[in-house]
Motif scaffolding. Structure first.
Motif, PDB file in Angstrom:
ATOM      1  N   VAL A 251      -3.715  18.881 -92.139  1.00  0.00           N
ATOM      2  CA  VAL A 251      -2.580  18.907 -91.223  1.00  0.00           C
ATOM      3  C   VAL A 251      -1.613  19.980 -91.734  1.00  0.00           C
ATOM      4  N   GLY A 252      -1.142  20.851 -90.830  1.00  0.00           N
ATOM      5  CA  GLY A 252      -0.249  21.934 -91.244  1.00  0.00           C
ATOM      6  C   GLY A 252      -0.953  23.255 -91.477  1.00  0.00           C
ATOM      7  N   ASP A 253      -2.306  23.243 -91.488  1.00  0.00           N
ATOM      8  CA  ASP A 253      -3.035  24.505 -91.668  1.00  0.00           C
ATOM      9  C   ASP A 253      -2.832  25.420 -90.459  1.00  0.00           C
ATOM     10  N   PRO A 254      -2.541  26.710 -90.707  1.00  0.00           N
ATOM     11  CA  PRO A 254      -2.486  27.647 -89.589  1.00  0.00           C
ATOM     12  C   PRO A 254      -3.909  27.977 -89.129  1.00  0.00           C
ATOM     13  N   VAL A 255      -4.132  27.980 -87.822  1.00  0.00           N
ATOM     14  CA  VAL A 255      -5.466  28.325 -87.315  1.00  0.00           C
ATOM     15  C   VAL A 255      -5.369  29.372 -86.226  1.00  0.00           C
ATOM     16  N   LYS A 262      -5.405  33.456 -80.165  1.00  0.00           N
ATOM     17  CA  LYS A 262      -4.134  32.727 -80.129  1.00  0.00           C
ATOM     18  C   LYS A 262      -3.972  31.948 -81.432  1.00  0.00           C
ATOM     19  N   LYS A 263      -2.701  31.740 -81.812  1.00  0.00           N
ATOM     20  CA  LYS A 263      -2.462  31.063 -83.089  1.00  0.00           C
ATOM     21  C   LYS A 263      -1.737  29.744 -82.911  1.00  0.00           C
ATOM     22  N   SER A 264      -2.053  28.809 -83.783  1.00  0.00           N
ATOM     23  CA  SER A 264      -1.327  27.548 -83.781  1.00  0.00           C
ATOM     24  C   SER A 264      -1.477  26.895 -85.159  1.00  0.00           C
ATOM     25  N   VAL A 265      -1.063  25.635 -85.224  1.00  0.00           N
ATOM     26  CA  VAL A 265      -1.096  24.900 -86.495  1.00  0.00           C
ATOM     27  C   VAL A 265      -1.733  23.535 -86.231  1.00  0.00           C
ATOM     28  N   LEU A 293      -2.427  25.141 -76.173  1.00  0.00           N
ATOM     29  CA  LEU A 293      -3.242  26.329 -75.916  1.00  0.00           C
ATOM     30  C   LEU A 293      -4.450  25.952 -75.060  1.00  0.00           C
ATOM     31  N   ASN A 294      -4.967  26.960 -74.372  1.00  0.00           N
ATOM     32  CA  ASN A 294      -6.191  26.752 -73.626  1.00  0.00           C
ATOM     33  C   ASN A 294      -7.384  26.914 -74.571  1.00  0.00           C
ATOM     34  N   VAL A 295      -7.997  25.812 -74.921  1.00  0.00           N
ATOM     35  CA  VAL A 295      -9.142  25.841 -75.839  1.00  0.00           C
ATOM     36  C   VAL A 295     -10.321  25.174 -75.156  1.00  0.00           C
ATOM     37  N   ASP A 296     -11.477  25.858 -75.142  1.00  0.00           N
ATOM     38  CA  ASP A 296     -12.668  25.331 -74.472  1.00  0.00           C
ATOM     39  C   ASP A 296     -13.777  25.053 -75.475  1.00  0.00           C
ATOM     40  N   ARG A 297     -14.817  24.381 -74.984  1.00  0.00           N
ATOM     41  CA  ARG A 297     -16.020  24.192 -75.791  1.00  0.00           C
ATOM     42  C   ARG A 297     -16.526  25.554 -76.266  1.00  0.00           C
ATOM     43  N   LEU A 301     -11.764  27.199 -84.046  1.00  0.00           N
ATOM     44  CA  LEU A 301     -10.436  27.104 -84.644  1.00  0.00           C
ATOM     45  C   LEU A 301     -10.626  27.400 -86.124  1.00  0.00           C
ATOM     46  N   ILE A 302     -10.241  28.608 -86.523  1.00  0.00           N
ATOM     47  CA  ILE A 302     -10.537  29.035 -87.899  1.00  0.00           C
ATOM     48  C   ILE A 302      -9.240  29.195 -88.681  1.00  0.00           C
ATOM     49  N   LYS A 303      -9.307  28.720 -89.942  1.00  0.00           N
ATOM     50  CA  LYS A 303      -8.116  28.753 -90.792  1.00  0.00           C
ATOM     51  C   LYS A 303      -7.997  30.149 -91.394  1.00  0.00           C
ATOM     52  N   THR A 304      -7.223  30.982 -90.750  1.00  0.00           N
ATOM     53  CA  THR A 304      -7.131  32.352 -91.213  1.00  0.00           C
ATOM     54  C   THR A 304      -5.938  33.057 -90.584  1.00  0.00           C
TER      55      THR A 304
END
Lengths: 417, 314
Positions: A251-255, A262-265, A293-297, A301-304
């Motif tokens: 929890v709290g990781d930037p992805v 697009k970026k989120s946490v 965010l619009n996220v599809d199959r 979501l990569i931590k970077t």
């Protein structure tokens, strides 16, 4: 220690099924009723020994022909550890099934017939394991009973194999050479007294001690389903379900979302009504992000801290072609990496391996069944620009024929040059 | 739009977060179930009321929580089931508000499509296949999830996770699709369907340990109880109108339990006094007979399972 997944490889009649039967028999893993079935069947066929290969050859055609056609998965355990063996076929015709077995295994046992030494199938099976980056190999020189347990036969096979290893190097690879007789039980479970010149461990002793820590790489979760309950209680809930790969996710990781960039946490990690602070690689969970965010199959979501260089539409890859229909230039196919499937086109057939896997043949028009070659691919949408060396999970893919729907090839993305 | 937060809905205390410790077999099974739902239009879970399909159902509920499971259950009812299994099935369906489809073998017998076996070893096991294939076609299912495991039987040991069946429901065992890593290819043509096996890599003991750890309810016949039985060929058979019995085969009351649950006419009991899950697990760990050693349907020939699978059996 965790479950160890093992693959077997070797040419036809090198005794793979017998070796596994021996492993089961000497660890007392065969239930009485299965053992009785093997005894009855051996007697019916007029053998004067227990045909332990019957413990694994599960298909009628296999028992009739005395060969293995497809992978059988066999489960056994000792007080130290549990094992899953993928008993793979040796015949070149069934190489696709051998790759299937090896792809999910952590260690491979390559059998060599002590009378014949290293043969073409040895090259092939070694090279496939090299491509898969299998980090532990057991080279079992089998049928030592048929060469009077002489050290010279073993030494000759080992020497030939060492030349292969020198040519195709892999960091951190461990190779164990063991002289065995699967039929008689030498050095399979119990160390042999018939070969006093050999001081090493038996096959089971090696298996019981293999460490299988996967290299830690960038954490990511590739979305399988977007969970939207649409019930009164959960009318606006949205969770991204998938399996965490690489290292842990917290929890709290930037992805960064691929391919949208697009970026989120990571806001929360859920599983079955509970919330977690962190989840390690291997977990099947569902996560939610701080932003809508619009996220599809298929999205990753990569931590970077992302940049454009994470994506590409042009990849160079090594391919194992597994279809009876040959691959030709410009062919359009489905490319599946993880849970994402997109169209791609083969841009160039660069080369393929010679039959002894010692050199590359260039100027080729087709890749045929069981060929291993290097190709260039253009994808219809951007894909992660990550090689198999960088990530075992993101740097591999399959190609699916759009007409037959068959899985035609497995590919390994190469480093950029 | 502001998204709902699960912790707000369920009043989960955010101050007490812990690290998730995955059970890797469970994680793999859930990954596979999620792939089935994502890759197919009309999946179904083949539910027998046995411990493996109950485990599968439990996993499916976890995979999509807090959403409902996005597929129905299909039960092929031979009419020879243990009454305890049917009672259990109906309670489960009610408790979790599940969608259950029941296909009856009796319907095909009445219609003259299949013919009932007769004699000492008669069972409806083989007749199920036709009923299953009919139900798949009638409902247009393109993926059937089952609780089969590779450690059960030698033909099952050969099965892929996603196993393609042609429009006759047949398994082409000599020509299976390659299946690499965890990359599952569920692409098919119209009329084909795929059998999917999320707990392929579990062993019998794994299932039992999971049932214990997760406190999953299973039908009472898995635990030791007193039952009217008779002995034949060294196996313990249930005395029932569905099971053929010769006059000289003596019925006695014995303490037994079932290790695997199929029809009454093809499943033998084992002598046992294990009335709790821990004692059952102890018995299995120490057993020198395989799980399907008590399956009369497997004993017809060395290739009994493979032959049935080629024709479309589970």
């Amino acid at each position: 220690m965790g479950v160890l997944k093992i693959a077997t490889a070797g040419s036809v009649d090198d005794g793979k099924s017998t070796l596994i039967g021996r492993l089961l028999y000497d660890t007392k893993s065969l239930p009485i009723d299965k053992l009785q079935a093997i005894k009855d069947s051996s007697e019916r066929k007029g053998y004067d020994y227990l045909d332990l290969s019957l413990a694994t050859d599960g298909l009628v055609a296999e028992r009739e022909q005395g060969i293995t056609i497809d992978v059988a998965h066999i489960y056994f355990s000792t007080p130290d550890r549990s094992y899953i063996i993928a008993d793979a076929p040796g015949h070149i015709e069934y190489t696709r099934n051998m790759i299937t077995g090896a792809s999910t295994s952590q260690i491979s046992i390559i059998l060599i017939d002590a009378r014949k030494g290293v043969v073409e199938q040895t090259f092939r099976h070694f090279y496939i394991n090299h491509l898969l980056q299998t980090s532990d190999l057991i080279v079992a020189v089998n049928k030592m009973d048929l060469v009077d347990y002489k050290e010279s036969a073993f030494a000759k096979a080992e020497q030939a194999f060492q030349q292969l290893l020198a040519k195709h190097q892999l960091p951190h690879r461990k190779v164990y050479f063991i002289p065995v007789s699967a039929l008689k039980g030498d050095n399979v479970v119990h160390t042999s007294i018939t070969m006093p010149w050999y001081h090493g461990p038996s096959i089971l002793q090696v298996l019981s001690q293999v460490e299988t820590a996967a290299p830690l790489v960038q954490s990511f979760l590739q979305v399988q389903n977007v969970i939207r309950p649409k019930t009164q209680k959960y009318h606006d809930y949205r969770g991204f379900a998938g399996r965490i790969k690489g290292d842990q996710l917290k929890v709290g990781d930037p992805v960064t979302v691929l391919p949208s960039l697009k970026k989120s946490v990571v806001e929360a990690i859920h599983f079955n009504g509970e919330n977690f602070e962190a989840a390690p690689a291997g977990s099947s969970v569902s996560i939610s992000l701080q932003d809508d965010l619009n996220v599809d199959r298929g999205d990753i979501l990569i931590k970077t801290e992302a940049s454009d260089s994470l994506l590409t539409k042009n990849i160079t890859a090594t391919l194992c072609w597994m279809d009876t229909q040959p691959l030709v230039d410009k062919k359009k196919m489905w490319l599946q990496y993880g849970t994402q499937r997109i169209m791609c086109r083969v841009e160039q057939l660069i080369s393929k391996k010679s039959t002894d896997f010692q050199s590359d043949v260039t100027d080729i028009k087709q890749l045929h069944l069981n060929d291993i070659g290097q190709i260039k691919i253009k994808t219809s949408k951007p894909v992660p620009s990550i090689s198999f060396n960088q990530s075992r999970d993101l740097g591999r893919f399959i190609l699916i024929d759009p007409v037959s729907k068959n899985t035609s090839a497995v590919g390994f993305v190469e480093d950029h040059t | 739009m502001t998204l709902q937060r699960l912790n707000q809905i369920e009043n989960v205390d955010f101050m007490d977060l812990k690290n998730f410790k995955p059970n890797l077999l469970e994680a793999e099974a859930i990954y596979i179930i999620r792939e089935v739902v994502a890759q197919f239009e009309k999946p179904v879970l083949l539910f027998s009321g046995g411990k493996d399909s109950i485990t599968l159902l439990h996993l499916a509920m976890k995979a999509f929580y807090p959403a409902r499971i996005p597929f129905p259950l299909l039960h092929v009812d031979t009419g020879h089931n243990f009454p305890e299994t049917i009672t259990f099935r109906d309670q489960l369906v009610q408790q979790y508000d599940l969608e259950l489809i029941v296909a009856h073998v009796q319907d095909n017998i009445d219609a003259g499509i299949v013919k009932e076996e007769t004699g000492r070893y008669s069972s409806r096991n083989q007749l199920q296949t036709q009923t299953l294939l009919d139900a798949i076609e009638a409902h247009g299912f393109d993926a059937c999830m089952g609780g089969a495991r590779r450690d059960e039987e030698k033909a099952r040991a050969k099965e892929r996770i996603f196993s393609v069946r042609n429009d006759f429901g047949e398994w082409d065992e000599k020509n299976q699709r390659p299946e690499l890593f965890d990359l599952l290819n569920g692409m098919i043509d119209m009329g084909q369907n795929v059998r999917c096996f999320p707990i392929s890599n579990w062993t019998e003991l794994d299932v039992w340990n999971y049932i214990r750890d997760e406190k999953i309810e299973i039908p009472s016949i898995y635990y030791a109880h007193q039952r009217s039985v008779f002995e034949r060929d060294g196996l313990i058979w249930s005395d029932s109108p569905h099971v053929y019995r010769d006059d000289d085969e003596q019925v006695t009351t014995q303490w037994v339990r079932f290790r695997t649950v199929g029809d009454m006419s093809c499943t033998a009991a084992v002598a046992s006094k294990a009335t709790t899950i821990d004692t059952v697990i102890n018995e299995i760990s120490g057993s020198s007979i395989s799980e399907r050693g008590a399956r009369i349907d497997d004993k017809r020939s060395e290739a009994a399972m493979e032959t049935r699978k080629q024709q479309g059996y589970f």
